[in-house]
Every structure is written in structure tokens, then in C-alpha cells.
Design a protein around this motif. Structure first.
Motif, PDB file in Angstrom:
ATOM      1  N   ALA A 111      70.434  72.411 -42.583  1.00 38.29           N
ATOM      2  CA  ALA A 111      69.883  72.241 -43.927  1.00 38.29           C
ATOM      3  C   ALA A 111      69.777  70.768 -44.295  1.00 38.29           C
ATOM      4  O   ALA A 111      68.813  70.333 -44.961  1.00 38.29           O
ATOM      5  N   LYS A 112      70.742  69.969 -43.836  1.00 33.86           N
ATOM      6  CA  LYS A 112      70.741  68.552 -44.180  1.00 33.86           C
ATOM      7  C   LYS A 112      69.708  67.771 -43.372  1.00 33.86           C
ATOM      8  O   LYS A 112      68.954  66.955 -43.931  1.00 33.86           O
ATOM      9  N   GLU A 113      69.661  68.002 -42.045  1.00 29.73           N
ATOM     10  CA  GLU A 113      68.807  67.202 -41.171  1.00 29.73           C
ATOM     11  C   GLU A 113      67.341  67.618 -41.224  1.00 29.73           C
ATOM     12  O   GLU A 113      66.444  66.780 -41.095  1.00 29.73           O
ATOM     13  N   LEU A 114      67.100  68.900 -41.426  1.00 28.84           N
ATOM     14  CA  LEU A 114      65.719  69.411 -41.350  1.00 28.84           C
ATOM     15  C   LEU A 114      65.162  69.826 -42.706  1.00 28.84           C
ATOM     16  O   LEU A 114      64.045  70.348 -42.781  1.00 28.84           O
ATOM     17  N   SER A 115      65.942  69.609 -43.758  1.00 26.06           N
ATOM     18  CA  SER A 115      65.504  69.948 -45.119  1.00 26.06           C
ATOM     19  C   SER A 115      65.148  71.423 -45.248  1.00 26.06           C
ATOM     20  O   SER A 115      64.094  71.799 -45.780  1.00 26.06           O
ATOM     21  N   VAL A 116      66.023  72.259 -44.728  1.00 25.53           N
ATOM     22  CA  VAL A 116      65.844  73.706 -44.803  1.00 25.53           C
ATOM     23  C   VAL A 116      66.972  74.282 -45.648  1.00 25.53           C
ATOM     24  O   VAL A 116      68.154  73.947 -45.414  1.00 25.53           O
ATOM     25  N   PRO A 117      66.678  75.111 -46.649  1.00 31.61           N
ATOM     26  CA  PRO A 117      67.758  75.706 -47.438  1.00 31.61           C
ATOM     27  C   PRO A 117      68.731  76.482 -46.549  1.00 31.61           C
ATOM     28  O   PRO A 117      68.317  77.174 -45.623  1.00 31.61           O
ATOM     29  N   ALA A 118      70.000  76.339 -46.824  1.00 29.97           N
ATOM     30  CA  ALA A 118      71.020  76.985 -45.996  1.00 29.97           C
ATOM     31  C   ALA A 118      70.875  78.502 -45.993  1.00 29.97           C
ATOM     32  O   ALA A 118      71.168  79.158 -44.986  1.00 29.97           O
ATOM     33  N   ASP A 119      70.428  79.069 -47.120  1.00 30.88           N
ATOM     34  CA  ASP A 119      70.297  80.526 -47.166  1.00 30.88           C
ATOM     35  C   ASP A 119      69.070  81.020 -46.401  1.00 30.88           C
ATOM     36  O   ASP A 119      68.882  82.232 -46.223  1.00 30.88           O
ATOM     37  N   LYS A 120      68.225  80.085 -45.931  1.00 33.68           N
ATOM     38  CA  LYS A 120      67.051  80.464 -45.137  1.00 33.68           C
ATOM     39  C   LYS A 120      67.329  80.384 -43.625  1.00 33.68           C
ATOM     40  O   LYS A 120      66.435  80.659 -42.825  1.00 33.68           O
ATOM     41  N   VAL A 121      68.540  80.027 -43.276  1.00 33.68           N
ATOM     42  CA  VAL A 121      68.933  79.974 -41.864  1.00 33.68           C
ATOM     43  C   VAL A 121      69.635  81.279 -41.512  1.00 33.68           C
ATOM     44  O   VAL A 121      70.726  81.572 -42.009  1.00 33.68           O
ATOM     45  N   SER A 122      68.976  82.068 -40.663  1.00 35.20           N
ATOM     46  CA  SER A 122      69.535  83.360 -40.249  1.00 35.20           C
ATOM     47  C   SER A 122      70.424  83.149 -39.032  1.00 35.20           C
ATOM     48  O   SER A 122      70.067  82.409 -38.105  1.00 35.20           O
ATOM     49  N   THR A 123      71.592  83.797 -39.031  1.00 32.83           N
ATOM     50  CA  THR A 123      72.538  83.648 -37.925  1.00 32.83           C
ATOM     51  C   THR A 123      72.885  85.009 -37.341  1.00 32.83           C
ATOM     52  O   THR A 123      72.856  86.028 -38.030  1.00 32.83           O
ATOM     53  N   GLN A 124      73.184  84.975 -36.054  1.00 31.08           N
ATOM     54  CA  GLN A 124      73.615  86.182 -35.345  1.00 31.08           C
ATOM     55  C   GLN A 124      74.629  85.762 -34.287  1.00 31.08           C
ATOM     56  O   GLN A 124      74.364  84.861 -33.483  1.00 31.08           O
ATOM     57  N   VAL A 125      75.772  86.401 -34.280  1.00 33.26           N
ATOM     58  CA  VAL A 125      76.837  86.093 -33.328  1.00 33.26           C
ATOM     59  C   VAL A 125      77.042  87.314 -32.441  1.00 33.26           C
ATOM     60  O   VAL A 125      77.278  88.416 -32.936  1.00 33.26           O
TER      61      VAL A 125
END
Length: 380
Positions: A111-125
Motif C-alpha cells: 500500500a505504501k510503495e505502490l499507492s494501493v489501498p490496503a483493503d484492496k490487497v487480497s491475500t491467501q495463505v
């Protein structure tokens, strides 16, 4: 041009290709492909996806940034491995298995480096144990599939056809896996779906050919005029155009997905599926025609009745050659005797000295001189 003309005639069914009669050629080609594929598996290895080896997946949209910027944003937060893929307008980054705290740190750094909202980053573990379970289930499914195929073909046809079909299936799997290893494509669940699809496709093609061979060779007896190999080649030639047409129609849309969909639209999942389908369909068509059928013929030619048929045909051919040779020798003797008689060009009946002339006397009733009447004899 001559080669194109021959291929065109074969495609139109005007002439039959001697595929069964050249097993060494096809086995050599298959051997080279298998060596190439096994080398890829040993040297490169398969690039298993996160679903099999475990890891963390981050998906987000940042189309204006480059691959290096995306990779730097992920590794800058503590991730050591980052496989970056473009999927349409989104980025898909796969890393090693991360803890919940590390996943949060990576999201914040993206979110900081690419100017993407954190809630728009989908994660899967995905845990490594779950990936190992997926691999185990995949191997179990493959073994069960092979057993069912062998059982079906053994009942519907015979064990020799089942063996030839299974050899062709293993041949297709190894070569397709080798292409995956050399290409570096990621092996995902979609890849497994593609593998199962090409197994079914290859089996379908082999069953069509085997069914025609079974029908054509059924009337063969020890007194037949063609061998099992010749009959099988006729059956294969009659289905060759059908196999090529079916394969071509199936390969064209798959090629469109692979070469157009992945390059223009960046469809990652479709890329994994379409590569296995594209390679598998081509190799499956080749193996059903040039590997499974010649192998089946070699196994069938060892049966006693077909051995006897081949021996009977060889004796008939040898007898016919002897008769033709004897007839030719007799004609040569007649010509020699005719040449021994000199030609009397002068017409005076003289023959050169020292030359013996064989005269042929026409057989028939002997002509007796005419005897006169009794009165005429008394007057004499």
C-alpha cells in the motif's frame, strides 16, 4: 511439392500411409521426445504452484507499475521469494509461507510503495501440509484412472489393446510434463485438470482406432491373403483422416486460448490449463496413431494363428516365385532352340557345313500310293 502432394492425397484418403510397417521410425521419434522430457524433469524440475508446496499469495491492482517495482514492494517487507505474474490488470505475487504478522507487513508495504489501498490487497495463505495432501490425492486419482482404463479395455477389447493404450498414455504424460518443466510454467490445479483431459482425449482416439482394427481383423484366418499387420494398417488408414480432423478442430480453440488469451489478456489460470491441453492433444494424437497401433500389431503378430497366417503367405509367395522362374526358364530354352536353326536366306535349301539342322516331321496318317483298278493291273 512432391511431399505436399503425398500428404494431400493421404489426407483425402486416396492412398494409405504405411504407418504400421515403420515402427522403428516412430519409436525413435518417441524415444527422442522422452529423453528430452526426462532431461527437463531432472534438470529444470516442475515449478509447483502454491497450492502444492504451500505459500502466501497477494493479489492487487497496480497496472501502472512494473514487475521490478511490484517485486521490490513485496520483498522489501521481509518476503524472500516472490514470483510475480500479471493477470489482466492485476498482479499476482506468490511468496513462501508467511506468518500472519508478516502478511500484514507485506500488505502495508504494498500500500505504501505502490499507492494501493490496503483493503484492496487480497491475500491467501496455503499451508505446506495442504499442498502435500493435494499432491497425494492427484497421484491416487491417476492410479485409479489407469486401473479403470486397463479394466475397461481388457473387457471391451483385450489385454494387448489395454497395454498398448496405457503405454501411449504414459508416453503422453511424460512428454507433456517435460514440456512444462522446460517452459517453467507453474503447475496448478488447472494443470491437473488439463492432464486428466488429455488422458481422456488420447484414450478416445486410441479406442476409435482399436475398434476399427478389431472389426477389420476379425475375419482373418490362416488361409487369408493379407497379414494382421496389413489389415491393421488398412484400418488405421481408414480412420486417419477422422483422427486428424478431430484433433485439428480441438487444437485450434486451445491454441487461441494459449497464444492469444495469455499474451493479450494475461489470463494466468487459462495459460496453465491451455498449455497442458495444447501439448497433450498433439502428443495424444501422435501416440494413438504411431505408438499404440504399431505396439498392438507387434503384440498380435506373436499369436500362433497370425504366425501361421504369415508363414502360409510366405509359402504361397515362394511357390509363386518358383513357378514364375520355371516358366521364364522354359521360355528361354525355347528361344535358344529356335536360334540354333540357321536361316536359309537364299531359299535353295543349302545349309552351312558343320551345322546340324533339326527337322520337325509333321505327324499324321501315312500317304500310300494310289493303286489302280484290277483291270488296269492285269493290263500291265
Amino acid at each position: 511439392m512432391a511431399f505436399r502432394a503425398v500428404v494431400s492425397r493421404v489426407y483425402r484418403g486416396e492412398i494409405s500411409a504405411d504407418i504400421v510397417g515403420k515402427p522403428k521410425v516412430w519409436y525413435s521419434i518417441s524415444g527422442l521426445l522422452l529423453v528430452f522430457s526426462i532431461a527437463g524433469l531432472l534438470i529444470q524440475g516442475l515449478n509447483f504452484g502454491v497450492e502444492f508446496k504451500g505459500g502466501s499469495v497477494f493479489t492487487f491492482g497496480a497496472s501502472s507499475h512494473s514487475i521490478e517495482q511490484v517485486r521490490g514492494a513485496v520483498t522489501g517487507a521481509g518476503a524472500h521469494q516472490a514470483i510475480v505474474q500479471k493477470a489482466g490488470d492485476d498482479w499476482r505475487v506468490t511468496t513462501e509461507s508467511l506468518s500472519s504478522q508478516q502478511v500484514t507487513e507485506v500488505k502495508q508495504n504494498i500500500a505504501k510503495e505502490l499507492s494501493v489501498p490496503a483493503d484492496k490487497v487480497s491475500t491467501q495463505v496455503v499451508g505446506a501440509s495442504w499442498g502435500g495432501e493435494i499432491q497425494s490425492k492427484a497421484w491416487q486419482a491417476l492410479v485409479v484412472f489407469m486401473i479403470l482404463i486397463i479394466a475397461y479395455l481388457s473387457v471391451a477389447f483385450e489385454w494387448r489393446m489395454a497395454l498398448a493404450a496405457v503405454v501411449a498414455l504414459v508416453h503422453d504424460l511424460v512428454i507433456t510434463a517435460g514440456v512444462y518443466a522446460w517452459s517453467g510454467f507453474e503447475v496448478t490445479p488447472a494443470t491437473l485438470l488439463g492432464f486428466l483431459t488429455i488422458l481422456g482425449y488420447s484414450l478416445y482416439d486410441a479406442v476409435v482406432v482399436f475398434d476399427m482394427i478389431k472389426e477389420v481383423t476379425k475375419p482373418l484366418t490362416p488361409t487369408s491373403k493379407i497379414t494382421y499387420s496389413e489389415a491393421a494398417n488398412q484400418a488405421l488408414s481408414s480412420t486417419l483422416v477422422r483422427s486428424l480432423n478431430t484433433s485439428l478442430v480441438a487444437i485450434l480453440p486451445v491454441a487461441a486460448i494459449l497464444f492469444i488469451g495469455t499474451t493479450l489478456f494475461g489470463a494466468g489460470t487459462l495459460k496453465d490449463l491451455s498449455l497442458s491441453l495444447f501439448v497433450g492433444m498433439i502428443v495424444g494424437t501422435y501416440s494413438s496413431i504411431c505408438v499404440a497401433t504399431p505396439l498392438l500389431v507387434q503384440l498380435k503378430e506373436r499369436e500362433p494363428k497370425y504366425v501361421q497366417l504369415r508363414q502360409n503367405l510366405a509359402r504361397r509367395e515362394a511357390s509363386a516365385k518358383r513357378q514364375a522362374k520355371a516358366a521364364k526358364a522354359g521360355a528361354a530354352v525355347d528361344d535358344t532352340l529356335a536360334d540354333d536353326v540357321p536361316e536359309d536366306t537364299a531359299g535353295d535349301g543349302d545349309v552351312p557345313a558343320g551345322v546340324t539342322v533339326r527337322k520337325v516331321v509333321q505327324q499324321g496318317p501315312r500317304q500310300q500310293p494310289k493303286r489302280g483298278t484290277r483291270t488296269q493291273r492285269r493290263s500291265k
